[in-house]
Design a protein around this motif. Sequence first.
Motif, PDB file in Angstrom:
ATOM      1  N   LEU A   1      65.376  30.980  54.295  1.00  0.00           N
ATOM      2  CA  LEU A   1      65.145  32.353  54.654  1.00  0.00           C
ATOM      3  C   LEU A   1      63.877  32.966  55.188  1.00  0.00           C
ATOM      4  CD1 LEU A   1      66.100  35.067  56.378  1.00  0.00           C
ATOM      5  CD2 LEU A   1      65.435  35.911  54.719  1.00  0.00           C
ATOM      6  N   LEU A   2      62.753  32.334  54.418  1.00  0.00           N
ATOM      7  CA  LEU A   2      61.449  32.562  54.831  1.00  0.00           C
ATOM      8  C   LEU A   2      60.582  31.830  54.920  1.00  0.00           C
ATOM      9  CD1 LEU A   2      60.539  35.732  52.718  1.00  0.00           C
ATOM     10  CD2 LEU A   2      61.550  35.551  55.269  1.00  0.00           C
ATOM     11  N   GLY A   3      60.626  30.425  54.382  1.00  0.00           N
ATOM     12  CA  GLY A   3      60.176  29.518  54.498  1.00  0.00           C
ATOM     13  C   GLY A   3      59.845  28.633  55.743  1.00  0.00           C
ATOM     14  N   GLY A   4      58.648  28.267  55.983  1.00  0.00           N
ATOM     15  CA  GLY A   4      58.877  26.939  57.755  1.00  0.00           C
ATOM     16  C   GLY A   4      58.351  28.696  58.980  1.00  0.00           C
ATOM     17  N   ARG A   5      58.449  29.540  58.304  1.00  0.00           N
ATOM     18  CA  ARG A   5      58.556  30.093  59.689  1.00  0.00           C
ATOM     19  C   ARG A   5      57.038  31.436  59.675  1.00  0.00           C
ATOM     20  NH1 ARG A   5      63.085  33.650  60.892  1.00  0.00           N
ATOM     21  NH2 ARG A   5      65.026  33.304  59.719  1.00  0.00           N
ATOM     22  N   PRO A   6      56.805  31.365  60.554  1.00  0.00           N
ATOM     23  CA  PRO A   6      54.923  31.674  60.982  1.00  0.00           C
ATOM     24  C   PRO A   6      54.802  32.977  60.396  1.00  0.00           C
ATOM     25  CG  PRO A   6      56.099  30.897  62.775  1.00  0.00           C
ATOM     26  CD  PRO A   6      57.206  31.045  62.234  1.00  0.00           C
ATOM     27  N   GLY A   7      53.455  32.823  59.790  1.00  0.00           N
ATOM     28  CA  GLY A   7      53.050  33.626  58.952  1.00  0.00           C
ATOM     29  C   GLY A   7      53.045  33.672  57.464  1.00  0.00           C
ATOM     30  N   TRP A   8      55.082  33.526  56.825  1.00  0.00           N
ATOM     31  CA  TRP A   8      54.801  33.157  55.565  1.00  0.00           C
ATOM     32  C   TRP A   8      54.275  31.945  55.037  1.00  0.00           C
ATOM     33  CZ3 TRP A   8      57.684  37.445  53.732  1.00  0.00           C
ATOM     34  CH2 TRP A   8      58.178  38.583  54.601  1.00  0.00           C
ATOM     35  N   ARG A   9      53.924  32.680  53.528  1.00  0.00           N
ATOM     36  CA  ARG A   9      53.514  32.125  52.502  1.00  0.00           C
ATOM     37  C   ARG A   9      54.012  32.048  50.894  1.00  0.00           C
ATOM     38  NH1 ARG A   9      47.209  33.314  52.629  1.00  0.00           N
ATOM     39  NH2 ARG A   9      47.662  34.683  51.691  1.00  0.00           N
ATOM     40  N   LEU A  10      54.306  30.985  50.348  1.00  0.00           N
ATOM     41  CA  LEU A  10      54.598  31.635  48.891  1.00  0.00           C
ATOM     42  C   LEU A  10      53.673  31.440  47.981  1.00  0.00           C
ATOM     43  CD1 LEU A  10      56.687  31.285  46.505  1.00  0.00           C
ATOM     44  CD2 LEU A  10      56.368  28.723  46.818  1.00  0.00           C
ATOM     45  N   GLU A  11      53.495  32.712  47.273  1.00  0.00           N
ATOM     46  CA  GLU A  11      52.801  32.974  46.600  1.00  0.00           C
ATOM     47  C   GLU A  11      52.288  32.859  44.755  1.00  0.00           C
ATOM     48  OE1 GLU A  11      49.211  35.199  47.709  1.00  0.00           O
ATOM     49  OE2 GLU A  11      49.584  34.097  49.368  1.00  0.00           O
ATOM     50  N   PRO A  12      51.581  32.191  44.706  1.00  0.00           N
ATOM     51  CA  PRO A  12      51.239  31.923  43.500  1.00  0.00           C
ATOM     52  C   PRO A  12      51.867  33.338  42.344  1.00  0.00           C
ATOM     53  CG  PRO A  12      49.057  31.663  43.704  1.00  0.00           C
ATOM     54  CD  PRO A  12      50.261  31.532  45.139  1.00  0.00           C
ATOM     55  N   ARG A  13      52.571  32.896  41.349  1.00  0.00           N
ATOM     56  CA  ARG A  13      52.962  34.143  39.821  1.00  0.00           C
ATOM     57  C   ARG A  13      52.013  33.577  39.198  1.00  0.00           C
ATOM     58  NH1 ARG A  13      57.047  37.870  42.193  1.00  0.00           N
ATOM     59  NH2 ARG A  13      56.753  38.654  40.048  1.00  0.00           N
TER      60      ARG A  13
ATOM     61  N   PRO B   1      60.170  33.786  42.288  1.00  0.00           N
ATOM     62  CA  PRO B   1      59.141  33.428  43.643  1.00  0.00           C
ATOM     63  C   PRO B   1      58.188  34.588  44.429  1.00  0.00           C
ATOM     64  CG  PRO B   1      60.634  32.010  43.806  1.00  0.00           C
ATOM     65  CD  PRO B   1      61.192  33.081  43.304  1.00  0.00           C
ATOM     66  N   LEU B   2      57.424  34.856  45.025  1.00  0.00           N
ATOM     67  CA  LEU B   2      57.209  35.991  45.882  1.00  0.00           C
ATOM     68  C   LEU B   2      56.483  35.186  47.105  1.00  0.00           C
ATOM     69  CD1 LEU B   2      55.392  38.797  45.432  1.00  0.00           C
ATOM     70  CD2 LEU B   2      53.719  37.579  45.948  1.00  0.00           C
ATOM     71  N   TRP B   3      57.008  35.568  47.859  1.00  0.00           N
ATOM     72  CA  TRP B   3      56.367  35.124  49.736  1.00  0.00           C
ATOM     73  C   TRP B   3      55.586  36.519  50.216  1.00  0.00           C
ATOM     74  CZ3 TRP B   3      57.469  30.328  52.341  1.00  0.00           C
ATOM     75  CH2 TRP B   3      58.158  29.900  51.277  1.00  0.00           C
ATOM     76  N   ALA B   4      54.358  36.258  50.910  1.00  0.00           N
ATOM     77  CA  ALA B   4      53.981  37.129  51.797  1.00  0.00           C
ATOM     78  C   ALA B   4      53.573  36.490  52.810  1.00  0.00           C
ATOM     79  CB  ALA B   4      53.140  36.942  50.918  1.00  0.00           C
ATOM     80  N   PHE B   5      54.223  37.961  53.546  1.00  0.00           N
ATOM     81  CA  PHE B   5      53.699  37.418  54.904  1.00  0.00           C
ATOM     82  C   PHE B   5      52.392  38.170  55.586  1.00  0.00           C
ATOM     83  CE2 PHE B   5      53.532  39.158  59.297  1.00  0.00           C
ATOM     84  CZ  PHE B   5      54.089  38.461  60.218  1.00  0.00           C
ATOM     85  N   VAL B   6      51.331  36.579  56.104  1.00  0.00           N
ATOM     86  CA  VAL B   6      49.740  37.860  56.610  1.00  0.00           C
ATOM     87  C   VAL B   6      50.019  37.450  57.524  1.00  0.00           C
ATOM     88  CG1 VAL B   6      47.901  36.279  55.855  1.00  0.00           C
ATOM     89  CG2 VAL B   6      49.286  36.214  54.673  1.00  0.00           C
ATOM     90  N   TYR B   7      49.141  38.744  58.667  1.00  0.00           N
ATOM     91  CA  TYR B   7      48.618  38.746  60.035  1.00  0.00           C
ATOM     92  C   TYR B   7      47.600  39.108  59.977  1.00  0.00           C
ATOM     93  CZ  TYR B   7      50.077  40.319  64.877  1.00  0.00           C
ATOM     94  OH  TYR B   7      50.141  40.176  65.918  1.00  0.00           O
ATOM     95  N   ASN B   8      46.792  38.839  60.941  1.00  0.00           N
ATOM     96  CA  ASN B   8      45.220  38.216  61.028  1.00  0.00           C
ATOM     97  C   ASN B   8      44.820  38.566  59.900  1.00  0.00           C
ATOM     98  OD1 ASN B   8      45.495  39.425  64.284  1.00  0.00           O
ATOM     99  ND2 ASN B   8      45.794  41.101  63.808  1.00  0.00           N
ATOM    100  N   GLY B   9      45.021  38.153  59.039  1.00  0.00           N
ATOM    101  CA  GLY B   9      44.053  37.575  57.322  1.00  0.00           C
ATOM    102  C   GLY B   9      44.943  38.761  56.502  1.00  0.00           C
ATOM    103  N   LYS B  10      45.388  39.101  56.801  1.00  0.00           N
ATOM    104  CA  LYS B  10      46.000  40.323  55.726  1.00  0.00           C
ATOM    105  C   LYS B  10      47.196  40.619  54.861  1.00  0.00           C
ATOM    106  CE  LYS B  10      46.946  45.478  56.936  1.00  0.00           C
ATOM    107  NZ  LYS B  10      46.414  46.247  57.529  1.00  0.00           N
ATOM    108  N   ILE B  11      47.424  40.093  53.775  1.00  0.00           N
ATOM    109  CA  ILE B  11      49.101  40.979  53.426  1.00  0.00           C
ATOM    110  C   ILE B  11      49.752  41.967  54.067  1.00  0.00           C
ATOM    111  CG2 ILE B  11      50.723  40.247  51.850  1.00  0.00           C
ATOM    112  CD1 ILE B  11      48.522  38.434  50.104  1.00  0.00           C
TER     113      ILE B  11
END
Length: 99
Positions: A8-20, A27-37
């Motif tokens: 669902l989220l992998g490869g979408r712009p702005g989404w990245r897998l965060e280490p836990r 797994p925790l996925w984060a959406f980052v926009y303008n450098g901020k989660i």
Amino acid sequence: MTNEIVDLLGGRPGWRLEPRSTPGSTPLWAFVYNGKIEYSVTADGGTFRLYVMETDQEIIFDDADGLMSWLRSNRAEAAQESEAGKPRKSIFRKVTQWE
């Protein structure tokens, strides 16, 4: 459910897998926009949990369609399709190929 969130989220712009740091945690996925989660998403027990950083609010969705519908309505940038329209596996394969 873990594979569903990657698909669902992998490869979408702005989404990245965060280490836990907790072993065995989902797994925790984060959406980052303008450098901020702005959002984080986990899949847990058959549901998707979206955490909104700005409001300190957690929203639980029963399925991927509900999550994506919410993202399209509240932050269209987070619902963009994967980069260059390529499936995530192709992008991952390209990155991991050693030539």
